[in-house]
Design a protein around this motif. Structure first.
Motif, mmCIF file in Angstrom:
data_model
loop_
_atom_site.group_PDB
_atom_site.id
_atom_site.type_symbol
_atom_site.label_atom_id
_atom_site.label_comp_id
_atom_site.label_asym_id
_atom_site.label_seq_id
_atom_site.Cartn_x
_atom_site.Cartn_y
_atom_site.Cartn_z
ATOM 1 N N SER A 113 -26.457 45.069 10.152
ATOM 2 C CA SER A 113 -27.247 46.018 10.934
ATOM 3 C C SER A 113 -28.329 46.630 10.055
ATOM 4 O O SER A 113 -28.098 46.881 8.873
ATOM 5 C CB SER A 113 -26.347 47.131 11.473
ATOM 6 O OG SER A 113 -27.103 48.197 11.996
ATOM 7 N N THR A 114 -29.493 46.863 10.646
ATOM 8 C CA THR A 114 -30.546 47.597 9.945
ATOM 9 C C THR A 114 -30.592 49.052 10.379
ATOM 10 O O THR A 114 -31.465 49.798 9.937
ATOM 11 C CB THR A 114 -31.924 46.947 10.194
ATOM 12 O OG1 THR A 114 -32.146 46.825 11.601
ATOM 13 C CG2 THR A 114 -31.997 45.574 9.547
ATOM 14 N N GLY A 686 -29.710 46.832 -3.818
ATOM 15 C CA GLY A 686 -28.382 47.410 -3.931
ATOM 16 C C GLY A 686 -28.010 48.374 -2.826
ATOM 17 O O GLY A 686 -26.847 48.808 -2.760
ATOM 18 N N GLN A 687 -28.967 48.726 -1.943
ATOM 19 C CA GLN A 687 -28.614 49.662 -0.880
ATOM 20 C C GLN A 687 -27.658 48.993 0.100
ATOM 21 O O GLN A 687 -27.782 47.804 0.416
ATOM 22 C CB GLN A 687 -29.854 50.167 -0.147
ATOM 23 C CG GLN A 687 -30.392 49.240 0.932
ATOM 24 C CD GLN A 687 -31.522 49.852 1.736
ATOM 25 O OE1 GLN A 687 -32.604 50.095 1.202
ATOM 26 N NE2 GLN A 687 -31.293 50.066 3.023
ATOM 27 N N PRO A 688 -26.668 49.738 0.599
ATOM 28 C CA PRO A 688 -25.765 49.158 1.600
ATOM 29 C C PRO A 688 -26.477 49.035 2.936
ATOM 30 O O PRO A 688 -27.449 49.741 3.207
ATOM 31 C CB PRO A 688 -24.625 50.178 1.658
ATOM 32 C CG PRO A 688 -25.273 51.478 1.270
ATOM 33 C CD PRO A 688 -26.321 51.129 0.247
ATOM 34 N N LEU A 689 -26.004 48.143 3.758
ATOM 35 C CA LEU A 689 -26.521 48.060 5.108
ATOM 36 C C LEU A 689 -26.008 49.242 5.925
ATOM 37 O O LEU A 689 -24.992 49.851 5.590
ATOM 38 C CB LEU A 689 -26.101 46.738 5.756
ATOM 39 C CG LEU A 689 -26.721 45.484 5.123
ATOM 40 C CD1 LEU A 689 -26.126 44.227 5.735
ATOM 41 C CD2 LEU A 689 -28.236 45.477 5.271
ATOM 42 N N ALA A 690 -26.729 49.570 6.966
ATOM 43 C CA ALA A 690 -26.352 50.709 7.805
ATOM 44 C C ALA A 690 -25.172 50.347 8.713
ATOM 45 O O ALA A 690 -24.984 49.188 9.073
ATOM 46 C CB ALA A 690 -27.544 51.150 8.639
ATOM 47 N N TYR A 726 -19.847 55.912 5.867
ATOM 48 C CA TYR A 726 -20.952 54.953 5.866
ATOM 49 C C TYR A 726 -22.241 55.656 6.288
ATOM 50 O O TYR A 726 -22.206 56.726 6.902
ATOM 51 C CB TYR A 726 -20.668 53.774 6.796
ATOM 52 C CG TYR A 726 -20.487 54.146 8.243
ATOM 53 C CD1 TYR A 726 -21.559 54.124 9.136
ATOM 54 C CD2 TYR A 726 -19.237 54.506 8.728
ATOM 55 C CE1 TYR A 726 -21.396 54.467 10.458
ATOM 56 C CE2 TYR A 726 -19.059 54.850 10.061
ATOM 57 C CZ TYR A 726 -20.139 54.826 10.918
ATOM 58 O OH TYR A 726 -19.972 55.159 12.244
ATOM 59 N N ALA A 727 -23.366 55.044 5.958
ATOM 60 C CA ALA A 727 -24.676 55.545 6.391
ATOM 61 C C ALA A 727 -24.947 55.045 7.800
ATOM 62 O O ALA A 727 -24.759 53.859 8.094
ATOM 63 C CB ALA A 727 -25.764 55.077 5.443
#
Length: 817
Positions: A113-114, A686-690, A726-727
């Motif tokens: 997911s974005t 390195g950012q996690p996915l949303a 989670y974000a």
């Protein structure tokens, strides 16, 4: 102010297991799918029986399908009180979601997911009701789980069979079908109460009527649900003027009503041919707000308008199925789905921050800040949205015992989506912005071929967008399998697809004055046509009759499209499909004379050319899509069901995974020759996915005392779910690694207890405690206004939390005939 904080264990899984075992739980009356799809039979305690699924568009034993599948039967859903998406998704290991209110859900499988609320971007999860595709972009339908055979959760790309939007997975709801051999039915009612809110009621009824014995039958189910509120709209003042919300103050103001009917007719044309016709109509309405303000007490918020949202949809389908001799089975499915979503939401915070920050303090250095000066008027945002989806699919599948099995088919779909979204300012013509808008109208009228705009006709629509999109998709597909030996099978699948998109968007500021593309009277046009192919390969090996290992390679996709044709636009004229390559290995087994079932899957997915919705940096107010870059996701999914005795069953699911962006991407990496002032970071390495929690589990136990009283079984169950933080959107995920301190949705957990009496095919009564430990878990955090609130040192109205229902006591009774 003081807030309630439950005393929870530091290790919630260990705590839940201990409670489940200590409570002596899980029953021998869970239902299993039989040979006839949609019918059920009682499962005898101590033995796991066959569950038939249609994930491959054939009826197969779940344990024989070489992919990850999670199934929950209709009886399991009903007994556990999992009657809507937010309730049952807790038990599906790699499925995550965000929800701002009941029935407003976004689904994500395996973290692909974005972010949330990308209204113009296709969903990565397909949703089906039997043979009917009913996928939406950012707000998936939430059908009531009444009279269901089972649900199938299919994580990982399903593109060769389920097409576009099944990029990361598919959710399939399978209904019970009419039975022409006997009359049957039930009526069920429930009542719930809680100390923190209002009472709730739920009534449903089903009747199955043979019209012509063994030839024609009708099955009808209806339901009416009224969920009482628990959020108090308390007295308060606005941000800057001291105005109060006295006229809107109300306790427990967030009510949810859901009602609907489903009617299915089955005509058994012959021994080998049948025709199903189905009609579903569901309406739901939410009033109030499901968010609480962390600066106030639990379940409290200050609102100046009572939000209202309605979500109405209907579905009509026809499915013809029959054997062509001993050669193959033909299936033809046609369907139409129409949906209308309307809402009006409070915008006091945004309205007043806009006036102060941009209209008075001019923090964005606007040429004329008076455009934003609406005198602190308090308004609403309104949306009228509609969608129609018409689909046709025909397929031919081999039958018989040949080592070579095949399926070929063709698919056509025509979708239409539209919305009219606008911001209402009640006294707009009396604000400083009105004179500024008349100046703007005069300037636009004299510099572009727009016709007469000045003077602006009186309106309360401060800003708005009108959107229309049609997509026509054609596809052909096939799967081919071969048993190399009695134990070893290989299979391949392929799908070729072509799509044609047409989209128009018109923006105004205010209503009657075009905004953005002045050369075309505010209208942006997007159109294009493209095609592509996706593949799937799998192999499985039966170590024994009860144990299988498999490996799977599969591809998923979302349709590409075209951006605005405006000359000023710097976006690529075309964006391509984004593709997902999935590689997984899995294990499925049953042991100890079918007393234990254990399934596990490890997957690695590579997501290339991710689609993201962005604002055009050089074309005023234009929105479009880009292919951003690459990401990866990997993880472990597990599920088990075990009978410890003829009366005691333990069941659970577990997920552990991770996802990340491969490299940092700036706008200039996507758009060559972009002016430096328009460049910024779009993604951070390195950012996690949303919407991608890295861990999740669910455990349930049930114990049954057979023939305990009144000729009925007495049963007890306890289930507990937990999910890591989670974000919830792209920017917060990016900020977690970019140094801006992104916000996350905290750890989530919820537990439920049920006990009841069940007299087979006669009656049952159930007492339930939902959210046993009265947790304050959160489905969504609204952070959109936080930055500006911080600028003015305003501590309330920020990071508003959509919080789950508090502890609730419920009793239900069913009578079968």
């Amino acid at each position: 102010m003081a807030r309630f904080t439950p005393n929870r264990a530091r290790h919630p899984l260990a705590s839940a297991v201990s409670l489940a075992l200590a409570s002596t739980l899980m029953s021998g009356s869970v239902l299993a799918q039989t040979e006839e799809e949609g019918e059920t039979e009682e499962r005898k305690g101590g033995m796991i029986e066959e569950v038939l699924v249609t994930a491959t568009k054939r009826s197969e034993n779940m344990q024989d399908v070489s992919q990850s599948i999670q199934v929950m039967t209709g009886e399991e859903l009903t007994r556990s009180g999992m009657l809507n998406f937010q309730e049952f998704q807790a038990a599906i290991p790699s499925l995550s979601s965000v929800s701002t209110s009941p029935g407003r859900n976004e689904m994500v499988f395996r973290g692909i997911s974005t972010g949330s609320q990308e209204w113009r971007t296709d969903s990565s999860v397909a949703v089906y009701m039997d043979e009917v595709p009913m996928t939406s972009a950012a707000q998936q339908v939430d059908p009531r789980m009444v009279d269901m055979a089972h649900i199938e959760a299919l994580p990982g790309p399903q593109g060769t069979l389920f097409g576009s939007s099944s990029q990361s997975g598919a959710m399939k709801y399978v209904t019970n079908k009419p039975d022409a051999s006997e009359t049957s039915g039930y009526i069920r009612g429930s009542w719930s109460t809680m100390s923190e809110g209002e009472d709730s009621t739920d009534v449903e009824a089903m009747i199955n009527l043979p019209i012509i014995d063994d030839v024609l039958a009708l099955r009808v189910v209806g339901y009416d649900v009224n969920e009482g509120g628990y959020i108090d709209n308390v007295a308060g003042t606005d941000l800057f003027t001291g105005a109060t919300n006295d006229s809107a103050v109300e306790d427990n103001f967030n009510d949810w009503k859901q009602s609907g009917v489903r009617a299915t007719a089955r005509w058994n044309i012959s021994d080998n041919w049948n025709l199903d016709m189905m009609y579903i109509d569901q309406t739901s309405e939410t009033t109030g707000d499901w968010k609480q303000d962390p600066a106030l007490d639990d379940f409290e918020i200050v609102r100046f308008h009572k939000d209202v949202r309605t979500d109405d949809w209907w579905l009509g389908s026809l499915t013809l199925q029959g054997d062509i001799g001993d050669f193959a089975q033909l299936t033809y499915a046609a369907a139409t789905v129409e949906r209308e979503v309307d809402y009006e939401f409070d915008t006091m915070v945004s309205d007043q921050l806009r006036t102060r920050a941009y209209g008075i303090d001019n923090i964005n250095y606007a040429y004329n800040p008076l455009y934003y000066h609406t005198a602190y008027d308090i308004g609403t945002v309104v949306n009228d949205q509609e969608g129609t989806r018409t689909s046709h699919e025909i397929r031919l599948a081999s039958i018989g015992d040949s080592r070579f099995q095949w399926m070929v088919g063709a698919y056509y779909e025509d979708t239409y989506d539209a919305w009219d979204w606008y911001w209402v300012t009640p006294n707009l013509t009396s604000t400083p912005a009105w004179n500024a808008f008349n100046y703007l109208a005069y300037w636009v009228q004299n510099n572009y071929n727009t016709g007469t705009l000045y003077p602006v006709a009186p309106t309360d629509r401060y800003y708005g967008e009108e959107f229309e999109r049609t997509t026509k998709q054609t596809a052909v597909f096939g799967t081919f399998g071969y048993d190399i030996t009695d134990a070893w099978n290989v299979e391949a699948g392929v799908r070729w697809f072509e799509y044609d998109r047409q989209r128009t968007e018109k923006q105004y500021w205010p209503y009657g004055v075009p905004y953005g593309n002045y050369d075309n009277n505010g209208v942006d046009e997007y159109s294009g046509k493209n095609d592509d192919t996706v593949y799937k390969f799998s192999t499985s090996y039966n170590i024994s009759d009860d144990v299988m290992v498999y490996a799977l390679y599969s591809e998923g996709f979302r349709l590409g499209g075209h951006n605005t044709v405006r000359k000023a636009s710097s976006l690529p004229k075309e964006y391509g499909p984004d593709s997902l390559v999935n590689q997984e290995i899995g294990f499925k087994g049953q042991f100890f004379d079918d007393a234990l079932q254990l399934n596990a899957t490890y997957y690695q997915m590579d997501w290339t050319d991710m689609q993201r919705e962005v604002g055009d940096p050089t074309a005023l107010a234009a929105k479009g899509h880009i292919n951003l870059g690459d990401a990866s996701s990997k993880g472990l999914e597990m599920s088990f069901t075990g009978w410890l005795s003829d009366s005691f069953m333990l069941q659970g699911t577990y997920f552990n995974g991770s996802s990340e962006i491969e490299e940092t991407v700036y706008f200039s990496d996507v758009v060559p020759n972009l002016p430096s002032w328009a460049d910024y970071e779009l993604a951070a390495a390195g950012q996690p996915l949303a919407i991608a929690p890295d861990e999740k589990w669910w455990i349930k136990a049930e114990y049954t005392f057979h023939n305990a009283m009144l000729g009925a079984d007495l049963w007890f169950s306890y289930d507990h779910s937990w999910q890591a933080a989670y974000a919830h959107d792209w920017w917060n995920a990016q900020n977690t690694v970019s140094g801006w301190g992104g916000n996350t949705i905290p750890d989530y957990q919820r537990a439920n207890f049920n006990m009841g009496l069940w007299a087979s095919d006669d009656w049952d009564v159930t007492f339930s405690i939902y959210n046993v430990w009265d947790d304050r878990s959160v489905n969504w955090v609204h952070t959109g206004d936080d930055w500006l609130l911080d600028q003015y040192n305003i501590s309330n109205y920020r990071s508003l939390e959509s919080v789950i229902r508090p502890r609730e006591y419920s009793i239900s009774f069913s009578k079968h005939f």
